[in-house]
Design a protein around this motif. Structure first.
Motif, PDB file in Angstrom:
ATOM      1  N   GLN A  32       0.851  -1.188   0.000  1.00  0.00           N
ATOM      2  CA  GLN A  32       0.000   0.000   0.000  1.00  0.00           C
ATOM      3  C   GLN A  32       0.887   1.239   0.000  1.00  0.00           C
ATOM      4  O   GLN A  32       1.691   1.424   0.910  1.00  0.00           O
TER       5      GLN A  32
ATOM      6  N   PRO B  90       1.355   5.154   0.422  1.00  0.00           N
ATOM      7  CA  PRO B  90       0.677   6.351   0.938  1.00  0.00           C
ATOM      8  C   PRO B  90       0.530   7.419  -0.141  1.00  0.00           C
ATOM      9  O   PRO B  90       1.263   7.425  -1.127  1.00  0.00           O
ATOM     10  N   GLU B  91      -0.395   8.323   0.064  1.00  0.00           N
ATOM     11  CA  GLU B  91      -0.607   9.403  -0.896  1.00  0.00           C
ATOM     12  C   GLU B  91       0.383  10.526  -0.639  1.00  0.00           C
ATOM     13  O   GLU B  91       0.053  11.588  -0.113  1.00  0.00           O
ATOM     14  N   VAL B  92       1.621  10.252  -1.018  1.00  0.00           N
ATOM     15  CA  VAL B  92       2.714  11.216  -0.881  1.00  0.00           C
ATOM     16  C   VAL B  92       3.454  11.267  -2.207  1.00  0.00           C
ATOM     17  O   VAL B  92       3.304  10.369  -3.046  1.00  0.00           O
TER      18      VAL B  92
ATOM     19  N   TRP C 230       5.982  10.500  -4.982  1.00  0.00           N
ATOM     20  CA  TRP C 230       6.681   9.227  -5.173  1.00  0.00           C
ATOM     21  C   TRP C 230       7.327   9.221  -6.555  1.00  0.00           C
ATOM     22  O   TRP C 230       6.668   9.504  -7.555  1.00  0.00           O
TER      23      TRP C 230
ATOM     24  N   ARG D 279      -2.875   4.745  -8.130  1.00  0.00           N
ATOM     25  CA  ARG D 279      -2.211   6.044  -8.084  1.00  0.00           C
ATOM     26  C   ARG D 279      -0.766   5.840  -8.505  1.00  0.00           C
ATOM     27  O   ARG D 279      -0.023   5.095  -7.877  1.00  0.00           O
ATOM     28  N   LYS D 280      -0.399   6.494  -9.579  1.00  0.00           N
ATOM     29  CA  LYS D 280       0.892   6.214 -10.212  1.00  0.00           C
ATOM     30  C   LYS D 280       1.970   7.205  -9.751  1.00  0.00           C
ATOM     31  O   LYS D 280       1.678   8.367  -9.495  1.00  0.00           O
TER      32      LYS D 280
ATOM     33  N   TRP E 102       9.133  19.011  -4.633  1.00  0.00           N
ATOM     34  CA  TRP E 102       8.645  18.512  -3.345  1.00  0.00           C
ATOM     35  C   TRP E 102       9.181  19.326  -2.171  1.00  0.00           C
ATOM     36  O   TRP E 102       8.657  19.231  -1.061  1.00  0.00           O
TER      37      TRP E 102
END
Length: 221
Positions: A154, A156-158, A160, A185-186, A217
Motif C-alpha cells: 500500500q 501512501p498518498e505522498v 513518489w 495512483r501512479k 517537493w
C-alpha cells in the motif's frame, strides 16, 4: 546499547537494532543549504553484495544532500558491521523501522523521505504504509522474478518517484512499467535509456534525474 544522539557532523555510528547493532552513516548537507528534511536510503540485496556503500545508494544520497537533505544510510542486519542475519525482507523492515524511529525522535518535526535501490526499494515501499514518510523514491524496484511480493503493498498518498533503466539486466523494465500501469495512483516515472541495473556510466544522469523530479517537493519539507 543506548541509542546515539543524532550527530552534528557527518559520521558513521552504531545504532541499537532489533537483531543487534546497526551500522549507520549520517551525512549532512552544506550548512547554508540545510533544510528540515532527513532522507533514509536503503541498499540493495545483501546476499548479492549490496551495502550502504553501493554506488547507486551513495549517489541517491548525494543528490538529495545537494538539495539540502540530511541523509542516513545504514547496513541491514548481517551486512558490514551490522549484527544479525539476512531475513528475506522481514527483519530488514524492522531494521528500517528502528532507524526511522531514531531519526524521528532525534529530529522531531522534520520531514522524512524514504529512498531505496532494488531490494532496498522493496523494503522501503513495503514499510511505507506503516512508517508514513513524506515522500518516496524507488530506484529499480524488483517487482517480478526476484521473490519479492509487491502485490499487497500500500503506497501512501505522498510524492513518489520511480527511476528505471530501460536496459536493466536484473529487474525486468517492462515488469516495472506494467506494475505501475496497474496501480490506482501512479508515481512520477523516469525511464532512463541505455541504462543497466547498476547505472554504469549513468550515475551522474541518475543524480540529475532525481534532483529534477524532486525539487518541486521541497516546498513541502
Amino acid at each position: 546499547m543506548t541509542a546515539s544522539a543524532f550527530p552534528d557532523e557527518s559520521t558513521t555510528l552504531m545504532l541499537p537494532g532489533p537483531a543487534g547493532a546497526l551500522e549507520v552513516a549520517v551525512d549532512l548537507p552544506e550548512p547554508g543549504d540545510a533544510r528540515p528534511l532527513v532522507a533514509v536510503v536503503c541498499h540493495p540485496l545483501p546476499t548479492e553484495g549490496g551495502t550502504m556503500h553501493n554506488k547507486v545508494v551513495t549517489m541517491v544520497a548525494r543528490a538529495l544532500r545537494e538539495l539540502g537533505a540530511t541523509t542516513v544510510r545504514f547496513n541491514f542486519r548481517g551486512t558490514g558491521a551490522s549484527e544479525g542475519e539476512f531475513d528475506r525482507g522481514v527483519g530488514e523492515r524492522e531494521d528500517l523501522r528502528a532507524v526511522v524511529d531514531w531519526v524521528r525522535a532525534a529530529r522531531p518535526g522534520q520531514a522524512l523521505w524514504l529512498a531505496g535501490f532494488s531490494f532496498g526499494s522493496y523494503v522501503s515501499l513495503s514499510s511505507a504504509a506503516e512508517l508514513a514518510p513524506d515522500a518516496l523514491i524507488s530506484i529499480a524496484p524488483p517487482v517480478a522474478g526476484r521473490g519479492w511480493d509487491f502485490s499487497g503493498i500500500q503506497i501512501p498518498e505522498v510524492p513518489w518517484l520511480v527511476v528505471q533503466g530501460d536496459q536493466d539486466e536484473i529487474v525486468d523494465p517492462q515488469a516495472v512499467y506494467d506494475w505501475i500501469d496497474s496501480l490506482p495512483r501512479k508515481p512520477q516515472l523516469v525511464r532512463m535509456p541505455e541504462t543497466s541495473h547498476f547505472f554504469h556510466r549513468k550515475l551522474i544522469d541518475l543524480r540529475g534525474a532525481i534532483q529534477h523530479e524532486v525539487k518541486g517537493w521541497l516546498s513541502q519539507a
